[in-house]
Write a protein that holds these residues in place. Structure first.
Motif, PDB file in Angstrom:
ATOM      1  N   PHE A  41      -2.418   2.467  -3.923  1.00  0.00           N
ATOM      2  CA  PHE A  41      -2.068   1.435  -4.885  1.00  0.00           C
ATOM      3  C   PHE A  41      -3.357   0.824  -5.432  1.00  0.00           C
ATOM      4  O   PHE A  41      -4.217   0.396  -4.652  1.00  0.00           O
ATOM      5  CB  PHE A  41      -1.219   0.341  -4.235  1.00  0.00           C
ATOM      6  N   ILE A  42      -3.486   0.797  -6.742  1.00  0.00           N
ATOM      7  CA  ILE A  42      -4.642   0.168  -7.377  1.00  0.00           C
ATOM      8  C   ILE A  42      -4.198  -1.188  -7.914  1.00  0.00           C
ATOM      9  O   ILE A  42      -3.256  -1.283  -8.704  1.00  0.00           O
ATOM     10  CB  ILE A  42      -5.198   1.019  -8.527  1.00  0.00           C
ATOM     11  N   GLY A  43      -4.878  -2.237  -7.473  1.00  0.00           N
ATOM     12  CA  GLY A  43      -4.540  -3.589  -7.930  1.00  0.00           C
ATOM     13  C   GLY A  43      -5.330  -4.600  -7.131  1.00  0.00           C
ATOM     14  O   GLY A  43      -6.237  -4.253  -6.371  1.00  0.00           O
ATOM     15  N   ASN A  44      -5.010  -5.845  -7.279  1.00  0.00           N
ATOM     16  CA  ASN A  44      -5.611  -6.867  -6.429  1.00  0.00           C
ATOM     17  C   ASN A  44      -4.943  -6.834  -5.060  1.00  0.00           C
ATOM     18  O   ASN A  44      -3.839  -6.315  -4.904  1.00  0.00           O
ATOM     19  CB  ASN A  44      -5.451  -8.249  -7.045  1.00  0.00           C
ATOM     20  N   SER A  45      -5.617  -7.398  -4.065  1.00  0.00           N
ATOM     21  CA  SER A  45      -5.071  -7.416  -2.710  1.00  0.00           C
ATOM     22  C   SER A  45      -5.372  -8.753  -2.047  1.00  0.00           C
ATOM     23  O   SER A  45      -6.435  -9.345  -2.278  1.00  0.00           O
ATOM     24  CB  SER A  45      -5.677  -6.277  -1.888  1.00  0.00           C
ATOM     25  N   LEU A  46      -4.411  -9.223  -1.247  1.00  0.00           N
ATOM     26  CA  LEU A  46      -4.714 -10.364  -0.381  1.00  0.00           C
ATOM     27  C   LEU A  46      -5.896  -9.999   0.516  1.00  0.00           C
ATOM     28  O   LEU A  46      -6.056  -8.850   0.873  1.00  0.00           O
ATOM     29  CB  LEU A  46      -3.491 -10.710   0.466  1.00  0.00           C
ATOM     30  N   PRO A  47      -6.766 -10.957   0.800  1.00  0.00           N
ATOM     31  CA  PRO A  47      -6.638 -12.411   0.640  1.00  0.00           C
ATOM     32  C   PRO A  47      -7.061 -12.961  -0.722  1.00  0.00           C
ATOM     33  O   PRO A  47      -7.201 -14.166  -0.859  1.00  0.00           O
ATOM     34  CB  PRO A  47      -7.551 -12.944   1.740  1.00  0.00           C
ATOM     35  N   ARG A  48      -7.310 -12.109  -1.723  1.00  0.00           N
ATOM     36  CA  ARG A  48      -7.539 -12.651  -3.069  1.00  0.00           C
ATOM     37  C   ARG A  48      -6.316 -13.451  -3.491  1.00  0.00           C
ATOM     38  O   ARG A  48      -5.181 -13.031  -3.255  1.00  0.00           O
ATOM     39  CB  ARG A  48      -7.811 -11.517  -4.058  1.00  0.00           C
TER      40      ARG A  48
ATOM     41  N   PRO B  89       7.324   5.288   7.837  1.00  0.00           N
ATOM     42  CA  PRO B  89       6.223   5.183   8.814  1.00  0.00           C
ATOM     43  C   PRO B  89       5.329   6.419   8.854  1.00  0.00           C
ATOM     44  O   PRO B  89       4.176   6.333   9.290  1.00  0.00           O
ATOM     45  CB  PRO B  89       6.967   4.999  10.147  1.00  0.00           C
ATOM     46  N   ASP B  90       5.842   7.572   8.395  1.00  0.00           N
ATOM     47  CA  ASP B  90       5.052   8.797   8.414  1.00  0.00           C
ATOM     48  C   ASP B  90       4.110   8.897   7.225  1.00  0.00           C
ATOM     49  O   ASP B  90       3.329   9.847   7.113  1.00  0.00           O
ATOM     50  CB  ASP B  90       5.976  10.020   8.408  1.00  0.00           C
ATOM     51  N   LEU B  91       4.160   7.933   6.339  1.00  0.00           N
ATOM     52  CA  LEU B  91       3.394   7.989   5.101  1.00  0.00           C
ATOM     53  C   LEU B  91       2.161   7.094   5.211  1.00  0.00           C
ATOM     54  O   LEU B  91       2.220   5.999   5.765  1.00  0.00           O
ATOM     55  CB  LEU B  91       4.295   7.537   3.952  1.00  0.00           C
ATOM     56  N   GLU B  92       1.054   7.547   4.655  1.00  0.00           N
ATOM     57  CA  GLU B  92      -0.164   6.735   4.616  1.00  0.00           C
ATOM     58  C   GLU B  92      -0.265   6.053   3.263  1.00  0.00           C
ATOM     59  O   GLU B  92      -0.285   6.713   2.222  1.00  0.00           O
ATOM     60  CB  GLU B  92      -1.401   7.610   4.837  1.00  0.00           C
ATOM     61  N   ALA B  93      -0.295   4.744   3.271  1.00  0.00           N
ATOM     62  CA  ALA B  93      -0.378   3.982   2.026  1.00  0.00           C
ATOM     63  C   ALA B  93      -1.559   3.025   2.109  1.00  0.00           C
ATOM     64  O   ALA B  93      -1.673   2.248   3.060  1.00  0.00           O
ATOM     65  CB  ALA B  93       0.912   3.196   1.786  1.00  0.00           C
ATOM     66  N   CYS B  94      -2.432   3.086   1.129  1.00  0.00           N
ATOM     67  CA  CYS B  94      -3.614   2.222   1.133  1.00  0.00           C
ATOM     68  C   CYS B  94      -3.757   1.560  -0.233  1.00  0.00           C
ATOM     69  O   CYS B  94      -3.038   1.867  -1.183  1.00  0.00           O
ATOM     70  CB  CYS B  94      -4.863   3.009   1.482  1.00  0.00           C
ATOM     71  N   ILE B  95      -4.705   0.641  -0.322  1.00  0.00           N
ATOM     72  CA  ILE B  95      -4.950  -0.110  -1.554  1.00  0.00           C
ATOM     73  C   ILE B  95      -6.385   0.119  -2.002  1.00  0.00           C
ATOM     74  O   ILE B  95      -7.322   0.084  -1.187  1.00  0.00           O
ATOM     75  CB  ILE B  95      -4.707  -1.616  -1.344  1.00  0.00           C
ATOM     76  N   VAL B  96      -6.562   0.379  -3.293  1.00  0.00           N
ATOM     77  CA  VAL B  96      -7.866   0.315  -3.946  1.00  0.00           C
ATOM     78  C   VAL B  96      -7.901  -1.046  -4.635  1.00  0.00           C
ATOM     79  O   VAL B  96      -7.181  -1.283  -5.604  1.00  0.00           O
ATOM     80  CB  VAL B  96      -8.048   1.458  -4.958  1.00  0.00           C
ATOM     81  N   ALA B  97      -8.694  -1.950  -4.082  1.00  0.00           N
ATOM     82  CA  ALA B  97      -8.629  -3.356  -4.478  1.00  0.00           C
ATOM     83  C   ALA B  97      -9.652  -3.689  -5.552  1.00  0.00           C
ATOM     84  O   ALA B  97     -10.822  -3.290  -5.471  1.00  0.00           O
ATOM     85  CB  ALA B  97      -8.849  -4.254  -3.263  1.00  0.00           C
ATOM     86  N   MET B  98      -9.206  -4.434  -6.569  1.00  0.00           N
ATOM     87  CA  MET B  98     -10.091  -4.950  -7.600  1.00  0.00           C
ATOM     88  C   MET B  98     -10.701  -6.268  -7.109  1.00  0.00           C
ATOM     89  O   MET B  98      -9.981  -7.177  -6.716  1.00  0.00           O
ATOM     90  CB  MET B  98      -9.325  -5.194  -8.898  1.00  0.00           C
TER      91      MET B  98
END
Length: 761
Positions: A9-16, A36-45
């Motif tokens: 996911f590309i977007g802002n992320s907490l704690p912003r 639960p078998d899926l890997e989900a991460c964030i590309v944070a701005m």
């Protein structure tokens, strides 16, 4: 096809502290819980000058103004073989004009992209429209949270209906509770609580609600208005807490500061839900209708709180059918009246609560995650990552629009009685930088190209000036060509670079074959022969390639010149040696890095292979050009020339910017040479894509040319086109146009050329 296993996911992320950060984090968490078998991460701005203690879920961060971070993020996602990228788009969180930097990232991705538009503008600026349209082009699916978003995408941005999905803003799945227990825990027992939550900023209309409080208190004396939320970080950076202080002063002036409570806190989810649970009425008095989504509205609605709101787009849809109350923008009297009526009518208020809670059950984060996963599956099934489409001659892919007419008005304006000016300021010739033999040699090549059937030759006087410039550039003392000349016709050097000498030899060779004047053809052949011996000692691979292009023409008119034929084979062998020494399975190139005019190297080998009937030259040219095109074609399928920012880097993926016309022109010529040599129609398609770069099929969807004057902008920056229109740019565009116009005249039913059979392929 298997289900997605890795999602970014590309977007802002907490704690912003912002709504996009909350949404991105919540969506990522909901999908992780559902799968639960899926890997989900964030590309944070990350906004300028800020540092955040991101959780482990943030796998990569981008400083919004650093263009290189966007490129590195794309490399990270591609190398990680993510199955889906889900972009959270909001104007203001990405760098560049109208957030254009995000296009650099998206256009490099190899996996499908699903974009959630948190804002869809009904009246965008030209730049905002361009960015939105490019994001849509680069996305397999786009998501909005309201029907109004779909309507605007369809009607304003012309997005196909089947590309748009509506998925409501997610909400926590919590039980419906009456407010009394939460009031007691939070210290508001025996109060009628009105709540507004969110980052404090002037567009929220808090002052209107404060103005409404005196009328509410007349009818409900125990009412209290709680304003929960920190001031927006951008507002704090620019203005401090002046806005909050002005609101507090307004309450004091009205004598209601005891009934308006400001809680300057950015609360976690559990605390937020506790505050929402204790309110009797939730209010969003926003001032602007063009708000596509409101997370605070969705959360309050999902907890079954009665809502009074102004009719911005999200509220208008969510609060229909008696699930809430809408009041006019900026109307304190109407807001006060509706809130007072709800606070004094328990039966109506409770019925509205239960109606909202029941209607919101389809919006829980669990259901939202399911909807997003279904869209991800559809996007993957529809995604067809193709770099080169194999096509038969005459297929729809190759039936490109006819190339524009040949317009040379700007080219003529860039010439004087000396020759072609180097530079321009916008479209005005810049005399301060004078002339160079590079550009005048290119102009001589253009004069030759316009001698082809179907084109109008340049005026004789103009071609003579270019030839005279080249003649004057020849320095008999150094036996090389000078390059740079001031406006006062004074040479600024005794000899130019090897590459400028090689390019001049190329122009002379072509003039010896194609000039309309027999006398000038003889002049060109004689000067070519005189300069060739010195040039034989050059060490630049590009100079060798330019010389080979000139030799291809020169040897055609002097077939018995054994010396020229020997030099041609020697230069081709040098390029072959470079390729053999440098190439690896993933780096099929002549040098350790990519620079300018790259496609001329494989073009030179291909032409030499056909002319000399040496299949090894032809094969090397085709292989290296095919590899080069993998570096110059985006995942979306459009042409992206090697950017100047990466010149000098070794074995690195080319930088996206700045992009120059010379690369597109070289690529057009090389791809058409490959088509003529091999008969493979995909090369024609690639030439058309490279030419499309001039017309707007590029990273910014910006046309580089003015088809009325034939002018061409000097390049493509990360956020805009270079508005200057110099000599090199206009000649490069016109040379590419001449090639495409010649191609359009060719009978497309031609079969595999005999040239390839002649070299044993």
């Amino acid at each position: 096809m298997t289900s997605p296993r890795r999602i970014a996911f590309i977007g802002n992320s907490l704690p912003r502290r912002c709504g996009i950060a909350t949404f991105t984090t919540d969506l990522r968490n909901a999908i992780s819980v559902s799968r639960p078998d899926l890997e989900a991460c964030i590309v944070a701005m990350t906004d300028r000058g800020q540092v955040y203690d991101y959780p482990l879920a943030v796998a990569f961060q981008i400083k919004d103004g650093n263009l290189e971070d966007y490129t590195r993020a794309a490399d990270f996602l591609n190398a990680g073989q993510f199955d889906i990228v889900c972009l959270q788009h909001e104007f203001g969180i990405f760098g560049g004009e109208a957030g254009a930097h995000i296009l650099v990232l998206l256009s490099r991705l190899t996996m499908p992209v699903v974009t959630t538009f948190h804002t869809v503008l009904a009246d965008p600026t030209a730049r905002q429209r361009m960015v939105m349209e490019r994001i849509v082009d680069l996305s397999s699916k786009v998501v909005v949270m309201a029907d109004k978003g779909r309507e605007l995408l369809r009607d304003i941005y012309l997005v196909p209906e089947d590309k748009i999905e509506i998925i409501a803003h997610g909400i926590p799945d919590v039980a419906f509770v009456e407010p009394d227990a939460a009031k007691a825990r939070l210290g508001f027992e025996e109060k009628s609580v009105i709540l507004t939550f969110g980052l404090l900023s002037p567009n929220k209309g808090i002052e209107v609600m404060i103005d409404a409080m005196p009328s509410i208190l007349k009818r409900c004396a125990d009412a209290v208005y709680v304003v929960l939320g920190a001031t927006h970080p951008n507002l704090v950076r620019n203005q401090g807490e002046g806005y909050r202080e002005s609101l507090m002063a307004r309450a004091r002036e009205l004598g209601i500061d005891g009934q308006v409570v400001f809680l300057d806190r950015f609360v976690d989810l559990a605390t937020l839900l506790e505050f929402i649970s204790m309110c009797d009425v939730y209010v969003t008095p926003y001032l602007n209708e063009a708000q596509m989504t409101s997370g605070t509205l969705a959360y309050s609605f999902g907890l079954g709180r009665p809502v009074v709101s102004t009719p911005y787009w999200h509220a208008r849809e969510l609060l229909a059918d008696g699930c809430g109350v809408l009041v006019p923008f900026g109307n304190a009297s109407a807001i006060g009246n509706e809130i007072a009526k709800l606070l004094t009518d328990d039966a109506r208020r409770q019925a509205m609560s239960r109606r909202a809670y029941a209607a919101s059950r389809t919006m829980t984060w669990e259901r939202t995650a399911e909807r997003y996963m279904a869209v991800f599956e559809t996007a993957r099934q529809a995604h067809r990552p193709k770099l080169f489409a194999r096509s038969d001659v005459g297929s729809p892919e190759l039936r490109s629009p006819a190339p524009p007419d040949m317009q040379i008005g700007h080219f003529l304006s860039m010439c004087d009685d000396t020759g072609l000016f180097q530079h321009a300021v916008h479209s005005v010739p810049d005399r301060a930088h004078g002339y160079c033999v590079d550009d005048n040699a290119r102009a001589l090549l253009l004069a030759c190209a316009l001698n082809n059937p179907g084109e109008q030759p340049l005026p004789e006087l103009l071609t003579t000036r270019f030839a005279a410039f080249v003649q004057h550039a020849w320095n008999p003392d150094t036996r090389q060509f000078r390059n740079f000349m001031g406006f006062n016709r004074t040479w600024l050097e005794d000899k130019g670079s090897e590459d400028s000498n090689g390019r001049t030899l190329w122009a002379l060779g072509e003039a010896a074959r194609s000039d309309l004047s027999p006398s000038r053809r003889r002049w060109a052949a004689a000067l070519f022969a005189e300069a060739l011996s010195t040039a034989e000692s050059f060490r630049s691979p590009r100079a060798w390639a330019f010389m080979l292009l000139g030799l291809d023409a020169y040897c055609a008119v002097t077939p018995d010149n054994l010396h020229a034929r020997a030099i041609r084979l020697s230069l081709a062998d040098r390029l072959m040696s470079c390729l053999a020494c440098v190439q690896t399975p993933d780096w099929v190139w002549f040098e350790e890095g990519l620079a300018y005019d790259n496609a001329r190297l494989p073009q030179a080998l291909m032409l030499t292979g056909v002319a000399t009937k040496v299949p090894e030259y032809l094969d090397a040219g085709l292989r290296s050009l095919r590899w080069l095109m993998t570096q110059q074609t985006t995942a979306a399928g459009h042409f992206r020339p090697v950017g100047t920012a990466g010149f000098g880097e070794q074995r690195q993926h080319p930088r996206a910017f700045d992009q120059q016309p010379v690369e597109a022109t070289a690529t057009i010529a090389a791809c058409l040479a490959a088509w003529r040599a091999s008969g493979d129609a995909e090369w024609k398609a690639m030439a058309a894509r490279a030419f499309g770069w001039f017309l707007g099929s590029n990273d910014l969807s910006v046309a580089l040319v003015d088809s009325q004057t034939g002018s061409c902008r000097d390049g493509l920056h990360p956020d805009r086109a270079n508005e200057n229109r110099g000599g090199e740019s206009v000649v490069c565009y016109l040379l590419g146009l001449a090639e495409m116009r010649q191609l359009a005249r060719v009978n497309t039913s031609l079969t595999r050329p005999a040239a390839l059979r002649a070299v044993g392929a």
